[in-house]
Design a protein around this motif. Structure first.
Motif, short mmCIF file in Angstrom:
data_model
loop_
_atom_site.label_atom_id
_atom_site.label_comp_id
_atom_site.label_asym_id
_atom_site.label_seq_id
_atom_site.Cartn_x
_atom_site.Cartn_y
_atom_site.Cartn_z
N ASN A 154 0.83 -1.21 0.00
CA ASN A 154 0.00 0.00 0.00
C ASN A 154 0.87 1.26 0.00
O ASN A 154 0.54 2.25 -0.67
CB ASN A 154 -0.92 0.01 1.23
N PHE A 155 1.96 1.22 0.75
CA PHE A 155 2.88 2.35 0.82
C PHE A 155 3.50 2.62 -0.55
O PHE A 155 3.59 3.77 -1.00
CB PHE A 155 3.97 2.07 1.86
N ILE A 156 3.91 1.55 -1.23
CA ILE A 156 4.50 1.68 -2.56
C ILE A 156 3.46 2.20 -3.55
O ILE A 156 3.74 3.08 -4.37
CB ILE A 156 5.06 0.32 -3.05
N ASN A 157 2.27 1.66 -3.49
CA ASN A 157 1.21 2.08 -4.42
C ASN A 157 0.87 3.56 -4.26
O ASN A 157 0.52 4.24 -5.22
CB ASN A 157 -0.04 1.23 -4.22
N GLU A 158 0.99 4.06 -3.05
CA GLU A 158 0.67 5.46 -2.79
C GLU A 158 1.79 6.41 -3.21
O GLU A 158 1.52 7.53 -3.66
CB GLU A 158 0.39 5.66 -1.30
N ASN A 159 3.04 5.95 -3.11
CA ASN A 159 4.16 6.88 -3.25
C ASN A 159 5.07 6.68 -4.45
O ASN A 159 5.84 7.58 -4.79
CB ASN A 159 5.03 6.82 -1.99
N TYR A 160 5.01 5.52 -5.11
CA TYR A 160 6.03 5.25 -6.13
C TYR A 160 5.48 5.35 -7.55
O TYR A 160 4.35 4.93 -7.83
CB TYR A 160 6.64 3.86 -5.94
N LEU A 161 6.31 5.90 -8.41
CA LEU A 161 5.98 5.98 -9.84
C LEU A 161 7.28 5.92 -10.62
O LEU A 161 8.28 6.54 -10.25
CB LEU A 161 5.24 7.27 -10.15
N PHE A 162 7.27 5.16 -11.71
CA PHE A 162 8.46 5.04 -12.54
C PHE A 162 8.07 5.18 -14.00
O PHE A 162 7.06 4.61 -14.44
CB PHE A 162 9.13 3.67 -12.32
#
Length: 325
Positions: A79-87
């Motif tokens: 959930n943390f990655i889905n909220e904060n990460y973009l590549f």
């Protein structure tokens, strides 16, 4: 045994490496709607990728990238990655959340399970510097300039963080400006609007000014943001007037040059008077543009309260040059 359309598409692309829809339609002998239905499903299943925009779009087999098997990531971390990460991939694919993180780890031969914990720890360190969702830049700008005309200055996020590179907002900003992509600008607007509205309410903002760009582009990020944010505030008319050669702030390394550039190229073509004014810029480098614009507003006695600066992103190391945007 008859080979199905999906297998024929994959087989043909294996032979040709990259093809257009017209080539495939001619080879398969099927209608365009039927072909695009197959292509979209193969892209959704990550069997195929595509590059380009209509009418020139090329399809190719998706490169093999090590992926994290579903379910191996702790749900809280996912959930943390889905909220904060973009590549953004080298060919321009927008990969968000776990999908993007898996791709980045695969490209760098890193273990997703180990790296995701390092990412969370690193990002949490930066997030802890925020107060009320904002990063306060007052101390740094006071240390940078002898005269400070901004009463307050904030930014919404860092442009990049150690090891992992650009933040989600930083990446969106960079590629939105480079590609002049309205879809990416809309993503930015959706990401930042609530925070801007909250700041407007807390600081009792009466009017807003969008800092104009130097580089002439067909799609200007600030103009699009002005429309997409729908802030329902009077907009102060800020004008960028350049000389024979347009010199961008990011091209200047000396602080005094950046101040001179801002002083001689940003103008306030307005005389309305407000109590509290918000100046919105996309990225804070030295802070010279926002500071000089605040001075011009105060010199014209347009503000009876505070001039507050807000940038979408800024540098962790104070107000360094952010060359990417």
């Amino acid at each position: 045994m008859k080979t199905d359309t999906k297998e024929r598409i994959i087989g043909y692309i294996k032979q040709k490496n990259e093809v257009t829809a017209n080539e495939l339609a001619g080879f398969l002998g099927i209608s365009a709607p039927a072909l695009y239905k197959q292509l979209n499903k193969l892209i959704e299943d990550k069997v195929l990728s595509k590059s380009g925009k209509p009418p020139k779009v090329f399809y190719y087999l998706t490169p093999n990238v090590t992926e994290q098997a579903p379910g191996l990531l702790d749900q809280k971390l996912a959930n943390f990655i889905n909220e904060n990460y973009l590549f953004v991939s080298p060919v321009g694919s927008l990969l968000e959340g776990v999908e993007g993180f898996n791709y980045w780890c695969g490209q760098n031969n890193l273990s997703v399970e180990k790296t995701v914990e390092e990412y969370e720890k690193t990002l949490q360190k930066y997030l802890s510097l925020k107060h009320g969702g904002l990063l306060d830049g007052r101390k740094k700008i006071q240390d940078t300039f002898k005269e400070v005309f901004l009463d307050e200055i904030y930014y919404l996020d860092f442009y990049s963080i150690e090891r992992f590179g650009k933040t989600k907002l930083g990446a969106l900003l960079l590629y939105a400006k480079q590609s002049q992509n309205k879809m990416l600008i809309r993503k930015i607007a959706e990401l930042v609007r609530d925070k801007i509205v909250q700041l407007i309410k807390e600081k009792k903002i009466d009017a807003i000014g969008f800092v104009p760009p130097t580089a002439q582009r067909r799609v200007q990020l600030q103009k699009e943001l002005e429309k997409m944010l729908m802030l329902n505030l009077p907009v102060i008319n800020l004008v960028k007037a350049t000389g024979e050669v347009a010199v961008q702030q990011k091209s200047l390394s000396k602080l005094e040059d950046r101040v001179e550039n801002a002083r001689r190229t940003i103008f306030v073509d307005d005389n309305r008077v407000y109590k509290n004014i918000l100046l919105l810029d996309d990225a804070v480098g030295s802070g010279a543009t926002l500071n000089e614009t605040a001075k011009k507003i105060k010199d014209k006695k347009m503000c009876t309260g505070k001039v507050i600066g807000l940038a979408l992103v800024g540098s962790f190391k104070g107000f360094d040059v952010i060359s990417g945007v």
